[in-house]
Structures are given as structure tokens and as C-alpha cells.
Design a protein around this motif. Structure first.
Motif, PDB file in Angstrom:
ATOM      1  N   HIS A  69     -37.378 -18.000 -16.554  1.00  0.00           N
ATOM      2  CA  HIS A  69     -36.922 -16.716 -15.947  1.00  0.00           C
ATOM      3  C   HIS A  69     -37.776 -15.925 -14.999  1.00  0.00           C
ATOM      4  N   CYS A 111     -38.780 -20.237 -20.203  1.00  0.00           N
ATOM      5  CA  CYS A 111     -37.920 -19.857 -21.386  1.00  0.00           C
ATOM      6  C   CYS A 111     -38.367 -20.359 -22.658  1.00  0.00           C
ATOM      7  N   VAL A 112     -38.144 -19.579 -23.676  1.00  0.00           N
ATOM      8  CA  VAL A 112     -38.625 -20.207 -24.888  1.00  0.00           C
ATOM      9  C   VAL A 112     -37.499 -20.672 -25.479  1.00  0.00           C
ATOM     10  N   GLN A 113     -36.409 -20.534 -24.953  1.00  0.00           N
ATOM     11  CA  GLN A 113     -35.150 -21.095 -25.775  1.00  0.00           C
ATOM     12  C   GLN A 113     -34.340 -21.862 -24.526  1.00  0.00           C
ATOM     13  N   HIS A 122     -28.585 -17.274 -21.949  1.00  0.00           N
ATOM     14  CA  HIS A 122     -28.947 -15.826 -22.551  1.00  0.00           C
ATOM     15  C   HIS A 122     -29.555 -14.895 -21.507  1.00  0.00           C
ATOM     16  N   PRO A 153     -32.334 -12.439 -22.070  1.00  0.00           N
ATOM     17  CA  PRO A 153     -33.267 -11.665 -22.692  1.00  0.00           C
ATOM     18  C   PRO A 153     -33.895 -10.375 -22.228  1.00  0.00           C
ATOM     19  N   GLU A 164     -39.735 -12.759 -24.849  1.00  0.00           N
ATOM     20  CA  GLU A 164     -38.434 -12.639 -24.880  1.00  0.00           C
ATOM     21  C   GLU A 164     -37.885 -12.171 -26.054  1.00  0.00           C
TER      22      GLU A 164
HETATM   23 ZN   LIG Z   1     -35.174 -17.558 -21.989  1.00  0.00          ZN
END
Ligand SMILES: [Zn+2]
Ligand SMILES: [Zn+2]
Ligand SMILES: [Zn+2]
Length: 162
Positions: A86, A97-99, A104, A106, A119
Motif C-alpha cells: 500500500h 500488505c499484511v493480507q 481491501h 484498510p 492495517e
Molecule cells: Zn493491506
């Protein structure tokens, strides 16, 4: 997994799983996960912290890659475009990004002392959506960046005050 950035966690596993998720998504979508793209993602993942394009470039150069600015910018663009990283507008910087792989928007919790970024999935979401709809406005993207102190820095600040 949500916002592990401020808590201690198995960070090696955290990096591995994010890189694996990015590689899998690229394979699935026929995207080129080139060596430099992978390396830039790893650099962003190395710390849960926002990094500027020039920080990335410095690290690439330190590794003897002799990278030119466009190389770093293009890799960052790719990572952001496909949801692996991001852009943090406030800091003009990037964070992994952690996902990865989930679309998304966040909210970002940004520590003003150490630049660590977490996030949070609690965006303005519904309330803002309803307010926008009332004005006939279609939201395509919301950017929420909250600045403050992470638990680690808040602890330090308290100790300094004592
Ligand atoms: Zn993310
Ligand atoms: Zn981690
Ligand atoms: Zn901090």
C-alpha cells in the motif's frame, strides 16, 4: 491475522507467507513476479514500517543491484497495483500488505515516532458510504491514515515522562 505489526510475532513466518501469497497470486493471474519485484516486497516486509522509494533504492544498491530509480518505482507500482503493498500518502512511502491478495481499503495506523504501520479493517466504511450515497456520490477508494503512537513508543514516552 490482523494488524500484527505492533505485537511481537513470528516475523520470519510473516514474511514467508506474504511472499508466498504474492507468488501464488501472480502465478494464478499470469503476472510476472520478477526477482526485483520479489526483492522489493521482501524489503518492505522486513519491517512493518513505511519505506520511501529512495529507501528501497538505497537497499537495492547496497545489495549491488545498481538499480536505477525507475526500477524501484516500477516494482513499487506493480506491488501497489496488485494489492501486495500500500501507498501511505501521508508519508509518501510504501508498506507491505499484511493480507495480500485481498482487495481491501484498510485504515492505516501510523506511528509518528518509529514510522511503523499497521492495517486496521475498521475503515469509515458504512457510515461514509451512506453519507456519500445521500449526495449521489460513488466512492471508489477511501484512504484513512491515522497518526499516533504505537504501543512500543507509547511505553517509551511514558517512561521518559516518569
Ligand atoms: Zn493491506
Ligand atoms: Zn511480521
Ligand atoms: Zn512506534
Amino acid at each position: 491475522m490482523s494488524a500484527p505489526a505492533f505485537q511481537s510475532h513470528d516475523h520470519a513466518a510473516c514474511i514467508d507467507s506474504a511472499v508466498a501469497a504474492a507468488a501464488a497470486r501472480c502465478a494464478q493471474q499470469g503476472l510476472q513476479f520478477t526477482e526485483v519485484r520479489r526483492r522489493v516486497l521482501e524489503l518492505l516486509l522486513a519491517e512493518h514500517r513505511a519505506m520511501g522509494a529512495y529507501d528501497i533504492l538505497d537497499k537495492l544498491r547496497a545489495e549491488g543491484r545498481g538499480a536505477q530509480p525507475p526500477v524501484a518505482y516500477r516494482a513499487l507500482d506493480f506491488l501497489v497495483k496488485h494489492g501486495f503493498a500500500h501507498r501511505i500518502e501521508r508519508l509518501n512511502a510504501f508498506t507491505a500488505c499484511v493480507q495480500p491478495g485481498q482487495d481491501h481499503s484498510p485504515a492505516f495506523l501510523i506511528c509518528r515516532a518509529c514510522s511503523s504501520v499497521a492495517e486496521a479493517e475498521a475503515g469509515p466504511g458504512r457510515a461514509l458510504g451512506q453519507a456519500a450515497a445521500a449526495q449521489g456520490f460513488t466512492i471508489e477508494q477511501t484512504v484513512v491514515e491515522a497518526e499516533g503512537l504505537c504501543p512500543n513508543c507509547a511505553d517509551t514516552a511514558e517512561r521518559d515522562d516518569a
